[in-house]
Design an enzyme around this catalytic site. Structure first.
Site, mmCIF file in Angstrom:
data_model
loop_
_atom_site.group_PDB
_atom_site.id
_atom_site.type_symbol
_atom_site.label_atom_id
_atom_site.label_comp_id
_atom_site.label_asym_id
_atom_site.label_seq_id
_atom_site.Cartn_x
_atom_site.Cartn_y
_atom_site.Cartn_z
ATOM 1 N N LYS A 189 -1.958 -1.569 1.869
ATOM 2 C CA LYS A 189 -0.554 -1.167 2.029
ATOM 3 C C LYS A 189 -0.300 -0.744 3.470
ATOM 4 O O LYS A 189 -0.710 0.330 3.892
ATOM 5 C CB LYS A 189 -0.158 -0.032 1.084
ATOM 6 C CG LYS A 189 1.362 0.002 0.982
ATOM 7 C CD LYS A 189 2.026 1.336 0.785
ATOM 8 C CE LYS A 189 2.134 2.266 1.928
ATOM 9 N NZ LYS A 189 3.130 1.917 2.965
ATOM 10 N N GLU A 264 -8.761 9.747 6.929
ATOM 11 C CA GLU A 264 -8.725 9.852 8.397
ATOM 12 C C GLU A 264 -7.339 10.366 8.742
ATOM 13 O O GLU A 264 -6.372 9.626 8.628
ATOM 14 C CB GLU A 264 -8.914 8.478 9.047
ATOM 15 C CG GLU A 264 -10.036 7.652 8.509
ATOM 16 C CD GLU A 264 -11.361 8.024 9.119
ATOM 17 O OE1 GLU A 264 -11.408 8.931 9.971
ATOM 18 O OE2 GLU A 264 -12.361 7.421 8.713
ATOM 19 N N CYS A 298 -4.085 9.095 16.862
ATOM 20 C CA CYS A 298 -4.594 10.250 16.111
ATOM 21 C C CYS A 298 -5.525 11.088 16.962
ATOM 22 O O CYS A 298 -5.567 12.301 16.843
ATOM 23 C CB CYS A 298 -5.287 9.779 14.850
ATOM 24 S SG CYS A 298 -6.499 8.512 15.190
ATOM 25 N N GLU A 397 0.462 18.643 15.703
ATOM 26 C CA GLU A 397 0.359 17.276 16.191
ATOM 27 C C GLU A 397 1.756 16.746 16.465
ATOM 28 O O GLU A 397 2.598 16.715 15.575
ATOM 29 C CB GLU A 397 -0.321 16.405 15.138
ATOM 30 C CG GLU A 397 -0.483 14.982 15.588
ATOM 31 C CD GLU A 397 -1.187 14.116 14.560
ATOM 32 O OE1 GLU A 397 -0.755 14.098 13.392
ATOM 33 O OE2 GLU A 397 -2.174 13.451 14.933
HETATM 34 P P1 NAP Z 1 1.801 8.976 6.994
HETATM 35 O O1 NAP Z 1 3.218 9.302 6.878
HETATM 36 O O2 NAP Z 1 0.805 9.882 6.408
HETATM 37 O O3 NAP Z 1 1.628 7.521 6.400
HETATM 38 C C1 NAP Z 1 0.392 6.864 6.340
HETATM 39 C C2 NAP Z 1 0.429 5.847 5.229
HETATM 40 O O4 NAP Z 1 0.483 6.534 3.972
HETATM 41 C C3 NAP Z 1 1.649 4.941 5.269
HETATM 42 O O5 NAP Z 1 1.297 3.658 4.845
HETATM 43 C C4 NAP Z 1 2.559 5.632 4.270
HETATM 44 O O6 NAP Z 1 3.545 4.797 3.756
HETATM 45 C C5 NAP Z 1 1.574 6.055 3.221
HETATM 46 N N1 NAP Z 1 2.050 7.107 2.330
HETATM 47 C C6 NAP Z 1 3.058 7.997 2.507
HETATM 48 N N2 NAP Z 1 3.191 8.792 1.428
HETATM 49 C C7 NAP Z 1 2.264 8.402 0.534
HETATM 50 C C8 NAP Z 1 1.901 8.844 -0.774
HETATM 51 N N3 NAP Z 1 2.531 9.846 -1.386
HETATM 52 N N4 NAP Z 1 0.881 8.210 -1.398
HETATM 53 C C9 NAP Z 1 0.224 7.205 -0.797
HETATM 54 N N5 NAP Z 1 0.524 6.743 0.437
HETATM 55 C C10 NAP Z 1 1.531 7.334 1.106
HETATM 56 O O7 NAP Z 1 1.366 8.812 8.494
HETATM 57 P P2 NAP Z 1 2.092 7.962 9.611
HETATM 58 O O8 NAP Z 1 3.306 8.720 9.979
HETATM 59 O O9 NAP Z 1 2.219 6.546 9.199
HETATM 60 O O10 NAP Z 1 0.994 7.979 10.748
HETATM 61 C C11 NAP Z 1 0.842 9.043 11.589
HETATM 62 C C12 NAP Z 1 -0.308 9.926 11.169
HETATM 63 O O11 NAP Z 1 -1.506 9.179 10.970
HETATM 64 C C13 NAP Z 1 -0.643 10.946 12.208
HETATM 65 O O12 NAP Z 1 -0.754 12.211 11.629
HETATM 66 C C14 NAP Z 1 -1.976 10.498 12.768
HETATM 67 O O13 NAP Z 1 -2.748 11.505 13.305
HETATM 68 C C15 NAP Z 1 -2.602 9.839 11.617
HETATM 69 N N6 NAP Z 1 -3.587 8.851 12.045
HETATM 70 C C16 NAP Z 1 -4.907 9.156 11.889
HETATM 71 C C17 NAP Z 1 -5.886 8.271 12.297
HETATM 72 C C18 NAP Z 1 -7.334 8.593 12.123
HETATM 73 O O14 NAP Z 1 -8.144 7.685 12.170
HETATM 74 N N7 NAP Z 1 -7.691 9.814 11.881
HETATM 75 C C19 NAP Z 1 -5.511 7.051 12.862
HETATM 76 C C20 NAP Z 1 -4.154 6.771 13.008
HETATM 77 C C21 NAP Z 1 -3.199 7.694 12.585
HETATM 78 P P3 NAP Z 1 5.001 4.780 4.485
HETATM 79 O O15 NAP Z 1 4.825 4.305 5.855
HETATM 80 O O16 NAP Z 1 5.802 3.856 3.690
HETATM 81 O O17 NAP Z 1 5.506 6.192 4.427
#
Ligand code: NAP
Ligand code: MG
Length: 496
Positions: A189, A264, A298, A397
């Site tokens: 997804k 992650e 991240c 963050e």
């Molecule tokens: P996010 O809002 O947490 O979304 C990540 C993924 O999860 C998206 O595909 C999102 O779908 C999905 N999602 C949202 N709500 C969900 C739920 N209730 N159940 C299952 N899946 C769900 O994060 P983002 O805004 O896309 O990305 C930014 C974040 O990712 C930052 O905090 C960053 O630090 C972190 N990140 C971490 C790493 C690492 O390796 N540690 C790498 C890259 C990014 P939708 O897009 O449709 O909401």
């Protein structure tokens, strides 16, 4: 400018994949829904993408289960799996320009980064795990009594991979490549903001020869499609990259079916600059560490800790660099700071910049929301000095190009300040003193520490965090085996 215009024209001529990719075929969402993916550099709609709902996730999981049970995948010679991954790497490589253009348009990142960094990293990741496919092996274990005991390493089954929008294709490869190498099937997804390269990737995997249903791609929203995947009893594990807030939900919801999760999550990574560092290199490294990828990284080194005696020189150097990299058209190959992924994200970043000002930090560079060619979501590279560890820009963050510079006194103060965070994803240390470098590397709570460099990644090197940055590792050899296989202990009586 001309080059950028040419690339834009080429991109506009390329057809987009916008339907769900399930069981090796394109299909519409059962409920008929679609959502928009926009180009953040123009604000214009790039595509109407089919919106997977829970019933589509059911279908994709069904396809993945069927593919997993099918001998064509299950009993495939591991060297054939290896060959398919390698073939996919070649297809990605030969379509690298197209994929990079697509990533740039969907995400807003500079084409330079997508083409020169993301795409080669995807290819390397696929090749690394092509090499793992025929090395998934267990152990023979010495036990008491007349028994032969051995441990098999078996695939988990269907892996649900949920990824964020900042490195869409890289994150897909980080999860899909090791999962397939180990013999699993996958439902992927992508993030709602950036679904397009994942769809193309699914299609290329079929072209490489992966059987139908081995990789399925279901764009949609997290709260519907993502949550359905996490809850699904037919999904054996969840590999998640995203925010800490959503990571908490994923872990909670996965508990109903007791499926393993790897998370992650976010970070607020310290980048520690000592007075004995090569200051020019440290300024350059810190600038890249926080501004690369628009700061939507991240592991971004967004808390820059600087030893008192070099603090002012460092701040002047960092501010000068920030001013030299104005936001620009992401398609222009000279651009180093692209468009913020969405208007909502830009509002968030601007909110933090406001908070920094309000809380009394000094704005040394940037801070302004801008447009490029009169359009798009952009913010200039921003540097705050005089940041107190308690301020929100030092603790939370931001996920944007905003650096918070915090002074420190000595090694102990640096360690205390570096670890004063709920996160533990990555860290940087800049010093010419090798003893100090190793002491810091040992003392900082983080999944990765970079010494006199920043933002280095390789498929062989495990990546992930501790504390509220999550647990489990992407990449690596043993770490991938542990994550995407399970161990079965087999006892055979030898005296019967
Ligand atoms: P996010 O809002 O947490 O979304 C990540 C993924 O999860 C998206 O595909 C999102 O779908 C999905 N999602 C949202 N709500 C969900 C739920 N209730 N159940 C299952 N899946 C769900 O994060 P983002 O805004 O896309 O990305 C930014 C974040 O990712 C930052 O905090 C960053 O630090 C972190 N990140 C971490 C790493 C690492 O390796 N540690 C790498 C890259 C990014 P939708 O897009 O449709 O909401
Ligand atoms: Mg988009």
């Amino acid at each position: 400018m001309a080059e950028g215009t040419d690339a834009t024209k080429a991109a506009d001529a390329e057809p987009l994949r916008t339907r769900l990719w399930i069981g090796g075929a394109w299909c519409d969402a059962r409920a008929g829904g679609t959502f928009e993916s926009t180009n953040p550099a123009t604000g214009k709609t790039l595509a109407e993408v089919a919106e997977a709902g829970p019933e589509d996730v059911d279908c994709a999981v069904e396809a993945a289960r069927t593919a997993f049970a099918d001998d064509r995948w299950r009993r495939m010679d591991p060297q054939e799996r290896s060959r398919l991954l390698w073939k996919l790497s070649e297809l990605v490589e030969s379509h690298a320009d197209e994929l990079a253009r697509l990533e740039t348009r969907d995400n807003g990142k500079p084409y330079f980064e997508a083409r020169r960094v993301d795409l080669p990293s995807v290819v390397r990741t696929l090749r690394y795990y092509a090499g793992l496919a025929d090395k998934v092996q267990g152990d023979v274990i010495p036990v008491q009594g007349p028994f032969l005991n051995y441990a098999l390493r078996e695939p988990l089954g269907v892996v649900g991979a949920i990824i964020p929008w900042n490195f869409p294709l890289s994150m897909a490869a980080w999860k899909v490549a090791p999962a397939l190498a180990c013999g699993n099937t996958v439902v992927l997804k992508p993030a709602e903001q950036t679904p397009l390269t994942a769809l193309r990737f699914g299609e290329l995997a079929a072209q490489a020869g992966f059987p139908a249903g081995v990789l399925n791609v279901v764009p949609g929203f997290g709260e519907t499609a993502g949550a359905a995947l996490v809850r699904h009893a037919g999904v054996d594990a969840i590999s998640f990259t995203g925010s800490t807030a959503v990571g908490r939900r994923v872990m909670r919801e996965a508990s109903a079916t007791l499926k393993p999760v790897s998370l992650e999550l976010g970070g607020k990574s310290p980048n520690v600059v000592f007075a004995d560092a090569d200051l020019k290199q440290a300024v350059r490294g810190a600038s890249m560490g926080v501004f690369y990828g628009k700061g939507e990284v991240c592991a971004a080194g967004s808390r820059i800790l600087v030893e008192d005696s070099v603090h002012d020189d460092f701040v002047a150097g960092l501010a000068a660099r920030a001013k030299q990299m104005p936001a620009g058209d992401p398609m222009d190959p000279k651009t180093r700071l692209g468009a913020v992924v969405s208007e909502a994200q830009l509002d968030r970043v601007m909110g933090y910049i406001e908070a920094g000002r309000r809380e009394g930090a000094r704005l040394e560079a940037g801070g302004d929301r801008v447009t490029v060619n009169g359009q798009g979501n952009f913010v200039n590279a921003t540097v705050f000095s005089g940041v107190e560890p308690a301020m929100s820009i030092a603790r939370e963050e931001i996920f944007g190009p905003v650096a918070a510079v915090i002074p420190f006194r000595d090694v102990d103060d640096a360690i205390a300040k570096a670890n004063d965070s709920c996160y533990g994803l990555a860290a940087g240390v800049w010093t010419r003193d090798v003893g100090k470098a190793h002491r810091m590397a040992a003392a900082i709570d983080a999944g990765t520490v970079w010494v006199n460099t920043y933002n280095q990644y390789a498929p062989a090197s495990p990546f992930g965090g501790c504390k509220e940055s999550g647990f489990g590792r992407d990449l690596g050899f043993r770490t991938a085996l542990e994550k995407y296989t399970r161990v079965k202990s087999v006892w055979v009586a030898l005296d019967g």
